[in-house]
Design an enzyme around this catalytic site. Structure first.
Site, PDB file in Angstrom:
ATOM      1  N   HIS A 276      -0.417   0.054  -4.328  1.00 48.44           N
ATOM      2  CA  HIS A 276      -1.298   1.218  -4.285  1.00 48.44           C
ATOM      3  C   HIS A 276      -2.638   0.850  -4.888  1.00 48.44           C
ATOM      4  O   HIS A 276      -2.695   0.080  -5.847  1.00 48.44           O
ATOM      5  CB  HIS A 276      -0.688   2.401  -5.061  1.00 48.44           C
ATOM      6  CG  HIS A 276      -1.301   3.697  -4.681  1.00 48.44           C
ATOM      7  ND1 HIS A 276      -2.458   4.165  -5.266  1.00 48.44           N
ATOM      8  CD2 HIS A 276      -0.942   4.602  -3.755  1.00 48.44           C
ATOM      9  CE1 HIS A 276      -2.770   5.316  -4.706  1.00 48.44           C
ATOM     10  NE2 HIS A 276      -1.874   5.605  -3.781  1.00 48.44           N
ATOM     11  N   ASP A 327       5.124   6.438   0.530  1.00 47.88           N
ATOM     12  CA  ASP A 327       5.624   6.250   1.898  1.00 47.88           C
ATOM     13  C   ASP A 327       6.967   5.537   1.972  1.00 47.88           C
ATOM     14  O   ASP A 327       7.619   5.584   3.011  1.00 47.88           O
ATOM     15  CB  ASP A 327       4.589   5.463   2.721  1.00 47.88           C
ATOM     16  CG  ASP A 327       3.333   6.277   2.932  1.00 47.88           C
ATOM     17  OD1 ASP A 327       3.456   7.411   3.420  1.00 47.88           O
ATOM     18  OD2 ASP A 327       2.241   5.801   2.586  1.00 47.88           O
TER      19      ASP A 327
HETATM   20  C1  LIG Z   1      -1.963   0.329  -0.523  1.00 48.73           C
HETATM   21  C2  LIG Z   1      -2.783  -0.923  -0.335  1.00 48.73           C
HETATM   22  C3  LIG Z   1      -3.626  -0.780   0.943  1.00 48.73           C
HETATM   23  C4  LIG Z   1      -3.712  -1.077  -1.531  1.00 48.73           C
HETATM   24  O1  LIG Z   1      -4.564  -2.093  -1.201  1.00 48.73           O
HETATM   25  P1  LIG Z   1      -5.567  -2.809  -2.210  1.00 48.73           P
HETATM   26  O2  LIG Z   1      -5.790  -1.996  -3.432  1.00 48.73           O
HETATM   27  O3  LIG Z   1      -6.744  -3.176  -1.396  1.00 48.73           O
HETATM   28  O4  LIG Z   1      -4.759  -4.075  -2.667  1.00 48.73           O
HETATM   29  P2  LIG Z   1      -4.739  -5.446  -1.900  1.00 48.73           P
HETATM   30  O5  LIG Z   1      -4.350  -5.265  -0.490  1.00 48.73           O
HETATM   31  O6  LIG Z   1      -6.015  -6.172  -2.186  1.00 48.73           O
HETATM   32  O7  LIG Z   1      -3.552  -6.170  -2.672  1.00 48.73           O
HETATM   33  C5  LIG Z   1      -3.664  -6.875  -3.915  1.00 48.73           C
HETATM   34  C6  LIG Z   1      -2.654  -8.033  -3.881  1.00 48.73           C
HETATM   35  O8  LIG Z   1      -1.321  -7.495  -3.765  1.00 48.73           O
HETATM   36  C7  LIG Z   1      -0.731  -7.912  -2.535  1.00 48.73           C
HETATM   37  N1  LIG Z   1      -0.090  -6.748  -1.929  1.00 48.73           N
HETATM   38  C8  LIG Z   1      -0.524  -5.455  -1.992  1.00 48.73           C
HETATM   39  N2  LIG Z   1       0.298  -4.668  -1.308  1.00 48.73           N
HETATM   40  C9  LIG Z   1       1.261  -5.462  -0.821  1.00 48.73           C
HETATM   41  C10 LIG Z   1       2.396  -5.221  -0.050  1.00 48.73           C
HETATM   42  N3  LIG Z   1       2.675  -3.980   0.365  1.00 48.73           N
HETATM   43  N4  LIG Z   1       3.195  -6.264   0.279  1.00 48.73           N
HETATM   44  C11 LIG Z   1       2.912  -7.504  -0.141  1.00 48.73           C
HETATM   45  N5  LIG Z   1       1.846  -7.799  -0.885  1.00 48.73           N
HETATM   46  C12 LIG Z   1       1.032  -6.796  -1.213  1.00 48.73           C
HETATM   47  C13 LIG Z   1      -1.885  -8.360  -1.649  1.00 48.73           C
HETATM   48  O9  LIG Z   1      -1.470  -9.290  -0.685  1.00 48.73           O
HETATM   49  C14 LIG Z   1      -2.824  -8.933  -2.663  1.00 48.73           C
HETATM   50  O10 LIG Z   1      -2.348 -10.196  -3.023  1.00 48.73           O
HETATM   51  P3  LIG Z   1      -3.367 -11.425  -3.290  1.00 48.73           P
HETATM   52  O11 LIG Z   1      -4.194 -10.966  -4.475  1.00 48.73           O
HETATM   53  O12 LIG Z   1      -2.470 -12.560  -3.566  1.00 48.73           O
HETATM   54  O13 LIG Z   1      -4.175 -11.545  -2.047  1.00 48.73           O
HETATM   55  C15 LIG Z   1      -1.877  -2.166  -0.240  1.00 48.73           C
HETATM   56  O14 LIG Z   1      -1.039  -2.237  -1.377  1.00 48.73           O
HETATM   57  C16 LIG Z   1      -1.058  -2.168   1.028  1.00 48.73           C
HETATM   58  O15 LIG Z   1      -1.546  -2.608   2.081  1.00 48.73           O
HETATM   59  N6  LIG Z   1       0.199  -1.654   0.979  1.00 48.73           N
HETATM   60  C17 LIG Z   1       1.007  -1.535   2.186  1.00 48.73           C
HETATM   61  C18 LIG Z   1       0.575  -0.324   2.991  1.00 48.73           C
HETATM   62  C19 LIG Z   1       0.998   0.976   2.360  1.00 48.73           C
HETATM   63  O16 LIG Z   1       2.126   1.108   1.914  1.00 48.73           O
HETATM   64  N7  LIG Z   1       0.087   1.945   2.365  1.00 48.73           N
HETATM   65  C20 LIG Z   1       0.342   3.265   1.848  1.00 48.73           C
HETATM   66  C21 LIG Z   1      -0.450   3.498   0.605  1.00 48.73           C
HETATM   67  S1  LIG Z   1       0.019   5.013  -0.172  1.00 48.73           S
END
Ligand SMILES: CC(C)(COP(=O)(O)OP(=O)(O)OC[C@H]1O[C@@H](n2cnc3c(N)ncnc32)[C@H](O)[C@@H]1OP(=O)(O)O)[C@@H](O)C(=O)NCCC(=O)NCCS
Length: 391
Positions: A276, A327
């Site tokens: 998140h 979710d």
């Molecule tokens: C929610 C979300 C978009 C937040 O994104 P964000 O704050 O931009 O965080 P990032 O995507 O930059 O992730 C930070 C790190 O954690 C990892 N990470 C984050 N969510 C992850 C996941 N669901 N599975 C695996 N790795 C994950 C990223 O790969 C990243 O790793 P790195 O630093 O080695 O590259 C992200 O966690 C995600 O894509 N989750 C899956 C989609 C989801 O469930 N969305 C609903 C949100 S309520």
């Protein structure tokens, strides 16, 4: 705004104690505006100061909508009046039903909802009236109508006729009734009510930001909601719940989980339903949905999807230190309730519309155009070259 002032603004952080970079990617940690609707403090989510645990344990969804829009829980007379207004608003124009019936079968329901809400604007008597009274009338209609729209989409996708909403039913009961075409059962209504309460608002999430940006131009309320629906659809936002269930079905059985997750993580794939932007120590809504998923599985005599979810949760904590978000367990919970997968994000929409509308009302109560800056990093001093002299 001067560059100096812009720098000051981007340095404001969400209070995490971490210094925010000047232009953080994805606006992470940037406080874009002040709001008195909902707050995220640590792992606590509140609506107007009431914790989500308190509301999900006690409140009816309509009370929460009232709370979000008007800043206080309604007394008995206020709730009766509000419910009476909602119950008069469930019906949708024939043209919207026709649109739902004529939409191509391979179009995602979120696209049908987005187009249907856009079409509602043609027939709403208050579309052009931007007074607060008219905006509250439109918000009331939209909150009821979206329930009917999603119910009708569900029926049409099953090859059935849409069910006419029953004005005497509350939103959760009407929704269950319109999806199933049967007398709503207590267990489903209670589960939907809690899901609607938990998803109703969430500070300045991506779709809410879209809604506020749109109406800050003084575009109409329907346009704000249409922007938000388009934003909610994406798999990094509301679309994640569908992706979770598709992943569980793809894995299929408990014994395949470890290999699947290890492989996905080794390939640097994201596991939907985890992580998140704001909560790093856990999403307060997830524990509620975890319990509901287990309860629903037990009631249906099949806890497979819950059990598999728990195993994935454990692996993600151990291997990535990532916790489930709203979710993750809502997927297995909705599936056990018998809701088709492509309606998971639409269920989210039925609830989140109340939060979008609260934010639209708040934005318009003291509006200033939302127009941030971008730091230009491209080339300067370019000169126009006639087309036949270009390399
Ligand atoms: C929610 C979300 C978009 C937040 O994104 P964000 O704050 O931009 O965080 P990032 O995507 O930059 O992730 C930070 C790190 O954690 C990892 N990470 C984050 N969510 C992850 C996941 N669901 N599975 C695996 N790795 C994950 C990223 O790969 C990243 O790793 P790195 O630093 O080695 O590259 C992200 O966690 C995600 O894509 N989750 C899956 C989609 C989801 O469930 N969305 C609903 C949100 S309520």
């Amino acid at each position: 705004m001067s560059v100096e002032k812009l720098e000051k603004t981007t340095e404001a952080s969400a209070g995490s104690g971490k210094k925010t970079p000047k232009n953080p990617a994805g606006l992470e940690g940037v406080v874009a505006l002040e709001s008195s609707i909902s707050s995220i403090i640590g792992t606590q989510l509140t609506y107007r100061g009431y914790t989500i645990d308190d509301l999900a344990s006690n409140a009816q969804y309509e009370e929460v909508v009232y709370l979000l829009w008007f800043g206080k829980l309604p007394n008995r007379a206020e709730l009766d009046d509000f419910r009476a207004k909602l119950s008069k608003s469930f019906e949708i124009p024939r043209q919207v039903i026709d649109l739902i019936k004529s939409a191509p079968k391979d179009v995602h329901p979120m696209d049908v909802i987005r187009t249907a809400v856009s079409l509602l604007a043609f027939y709403d008597p208050d579309t052009k009236d931007m007074s607060r009274e008219a905006n509250i009338r439109k918000a009331t209609r939209l909150t009821a109508q979206i329930t009917t729209i999603v119910g009708a989409i569900g029926r049409v996708r099953e090859g059935e006729e849409p069910v006419t909403p029953r004005p005497e039913l509350d939103i959760s009961s009407n929704f269950v009734y319109m999806l199933s075409g049967k007398e709503p059962d207590e267990v489903s209504v209670k589960a939907i009510n809690v899901a609607l309460v938990l998803h109703a608002d969430h500070e300045l999430n991506a779709s809410t930001f879209s809604a506020r940006g749109t109406v800050s131009t003084l575009a109409d309320m329907h346009s704000g909601v249409v922007s938000a629906i388009g934003t909610l659809k994406g798999p990094l936002h509301g679309g994640a719940n569908e992706a979770v269930m598709r992943m569980l079905l793809k894995i299929g059985t408990m014994d395949k989980i470890d290999e699947f997750i290890e492989q996905a993580l080794a390939n640097k794939e994201k596991i939907m339903g985890f992580g998140h932007r704001v909560y790093k120590e856990g999403d307060p809504r997830a524990k509620f949905l975890r319990g509901m998923s287990q309860e629903m599985g037990k009631l249906k005599g099949d806890t497979r999807w819950y059990d598999m979810s728990v195993r994935i949760e454990k692996m993600m904590a151990e291997e990535k230190k990532l916790l489930p978000n709203v979710d993750f367990f809502s997927a297995s919970m909705y599936y056990s309730l018998g809701i088709p997968i492509e309606l998971f994000t639409p269920v989210f929409t039925v609830s989140r519309i109340s939060g979008w509308l609260a934010h639209i009302l708040e934005q318009l109560s003291d509006n200033r155009l939302i127009r941030p800056r971008a730091e230009y990093v491209g080339p300067l001093d370019q000169r126009y070259v006639p087309i036949d002299q270009r390399p």
